[in-house]
Write a protein that holds these residues in place. Sequence first.
Motif, PDB file in Angstrom:
ATOM      1  N   ILE A 100      11.698   5.818   4.829  1.00 15.84           N
ATOM      2  CA  ILE A 100      11.852   4.831   5.902  1.00 15.84           C
ATOM      3  C   ILE A 100      10.774   3.754   5.792  1.00 15.84           C
ATOM      4  O   ILE A 100      11.064   2.549   5.938  1.00 15.84           O
ATOM      5  N   SER A 101       9.543   4.170   5.507  1.00 14.51           N
ATOM      6  CA  SER A 101       8.441   3.206   5.389  1.00 14.51           C
ATOM      7  C   SER A 101       8.683   2.234   4.242  1.00 14.51           C
ATOM      8  O   SER A 101       8.449   1.023   4.377  1.00 14.51           O
ATOM      9  N   SER A 102       9.157   2.765   3.106  1.00 13.64           N
ATOM     10  CA  SER A 102       9.423   1.910   1.948  1.00 13.64           C
ATOM     11  C   SER A 102      10.540   0.925   2.252  1.00 13.64           C
ATOM     12  O   SER A 102      10.466  -0.251   1.864  1.00 13.64           O
ATOM     13  N   TYR A 103      11.567   1.400   2.941  1.00  8.76           N
ATOM     14  CA  TYR A 103      12.699   0.535   3.271  1.00  8.76           C
ATOM     15  C   TYR A 103      12.257  -0.618   4.174  1.00  8.76           C
ATOM     16  O   TYR A 103      12.760  -1.740   4.055  1.00  8.76           O
ATOM     17  N   VAL A 104      11.294  -0.354   5.055  1.00  8.11           N
ATOM     18  CA  VAL A 104      10.805  -1.390   5.970  1.00  8.11           C
ATOM     19  C   VAL A 104       9.787  -2.294   5.279  1.00  8.11           C
ATOM     20  O   VAL A 104       9.817  -3.529   5.431  1.00  8.11           O
ATOM     21  N   MET A 105       8.886  -1.690   4.478  1.00 10.64           N
ATOM     22  CA  MET A 105       7.759  -2.441   3.932  1.00 10.64           C
ATOM     23  C   MET A 105       8.116  -3.305   2.735  1.00 10.64           C
ATOM     24  O   MET A 105       7.556  -4.401   2.574  1.00 10.64           O
ATOM     25  N   ILE A 106       9.030  -2.855   1.885  1.00  5.77           N
ATOM     26  CA  ILE A 106       9.326  -3.615   0.662  1.00  5.77           C
ATOM     27  C   ILE A 106       9.873  -5.008   0.974  1.00  5.77           C
ATOM     28  O   ILE A 106       9.416  -6.001   0.399  1.00  5.77           O
ATOM     29  N   PRO A 107      10.868  -5.138   1.878  1.00  2.99           N
ATOM     30  CA  PRO A 107      11.316  -6.500   2.222  1.00  2.99           C
ATOM     31  C   PRO A 107      10.196  -7.351   2.827  1.00  2.99           C
ATOM     32  O   PRO A 107      10.115  -8.562   2.562  1.00  2.99           O
ATOM     33  N   LEU A 108       9.343  -6.746   3.659  1.00  2.00           N
ATOM     34  CA  LEU A 108       8.225  -7.481   4.240  1.00  2.00           C
ATOM     35  C   LEU A 108       7.252  -7.945   3.161  1.00  2.00           C
ATOM     36  O   LEU A 108       6.724  -9.064   3.216  1.00  2.00           O
TER      37      LEU A 108
ATOM     38  N   LYS B 276       8.602 -10.893   1.307  1.00  2.00           N
ATOM     39  CA  LYS B 276       8.604 -12.114   2.123  1.00  2.00           C
ATOM     40  C   LYS B 276       7.194 -12.609   2.443  1.00  2.00           C
ATOM     41  O   LYS B 276       6.926 -13.814   2.435  1.00  2.00           O
ATOM     42  N   HIS B 277       6.272 -11.656   2.736  1.00  2.00           N
ATOM     43  CA  HIS B 277       4.940 -12.056   3.200  1.00  2.00           C
ATOM     44  C   HIS B 277       3.820 -11.519   2.316  1.00  2.00           C
ATOM     45  O   HIS B 277       2.649 -11.577   2.719  1.00  2.00           O
ATOM     46  N   GLY B 278       4.155 -10.994   1.152  1.00  2.00           N
ATOM     47  CA  GLY B 278       3.155 -10.319   0.320  1.00  2.00           C
ATOM     48  C   GLY B 278       1.959 -11.167  -0.066  1.00  2.00           C
ATOM     49  O   GLY B 278       0.859 -10.646  -0.269  1.00  2.00           O
ATOM     50  N   LYS B 279       2.140 -12.477  -0.163  1.00  2.00           N
ATOM     51  CA  LYS B 279       1.051 -13.354  -0.608  1.00  2.00           C
ATOM     52  C   LYS B 279       0.195 -13.867   0.546  1.00  2.00           C
ATOM     53  O   LYS B 279      -0.847 -14.489   0.311  1.00  2.00           O
TER      54      LYS B 279
END
Length: 325
Positions: free
Chosen positions: A137-145, A148-151
Amino acid sequence: MIVYFVFPLLPLGIFFYCYINNKEGFISQKKIFSLFYYIGLIQFPILLLQMNFYDFFIQFNNSGQTIDWYDFMFGSFFIKSDHSLGVFLLLLIAIILLKKDHVQSIVMFPKIVIAYLGITIFLTESNISKLFLVILISSYVMIPLYKKHGKSLKFKLGIVFLSITLLFSGYLLKDKEFIQKRLGGTLERQISIEAAEKFYELGTAKRFQIIIVAVKKLETKWIGDGPYSYFNILTGEFKKTQHFTQLIWTYFDLGILGLIVVLCLMRYFIRYLDVDKGLPTLFFFGVFFVYSFYVPIFSDIAIIFSMFFIFSRKQTNYVKATKLD
């Protein structure tokens, strides 16, 4: 030796059954998922009955096995198969998350269903399933974030803060009574070679303690002591500790060479699944690798059957992938 061939032949048999079904189209993928989906939904009420009426149902135990209350939450699966149930439910959740467009006609309210199946997993005693659910669940939520905002600086600072918080919380909780009760003592004591060797000789060592002893104390086994040397399937007796585990059995039975064969088989089977390359494939391999410490995964028909059929790859895609490899 003949009986030991169940480990390669059972998964290969299910693999070819699934392979032929995909090629000939006997049973559609939609019907297969629909069946498994409804099997997953009925586990919650069954677990509630098992949790609350253990004293009543245990009277009908004619399996020849001793089943304690904490081994009784296995749903409609085989006796003591809480890990198998956990894998099955994790696969259902994974396909709802990763292939939601393919199952939207069956799963009408995906978020509610995921929450429902997640609660079902937390009712079991399979702690590793609970951990993988949180990771999934954490990976599913965090990867798109991250994409989008990784930088951005805020995102990086947030990740650092969250990591420090989790590490600090773990450090504070490690000496709490309920954690030590779960571990059977302090963490330092559990991972010491002295404690591991002592419990190994007593036959009460945990799985990770067996690994510590095998690495630091025992002579390296290259070809092992022979099929079912660790667990005698004819008498039902264990040589040392009473654990059902694919990797530990394989090491003691077939040695390092056997472990290499098992890992190669696992890699081949994961390649067949309809899972995206990269992190998803690594995640699936990691899941089945870890579960192999807890169950003899290649002889667990519930895990193998659900793995191949829930994430079955279309025949044409598999042929193309094989040619590319």
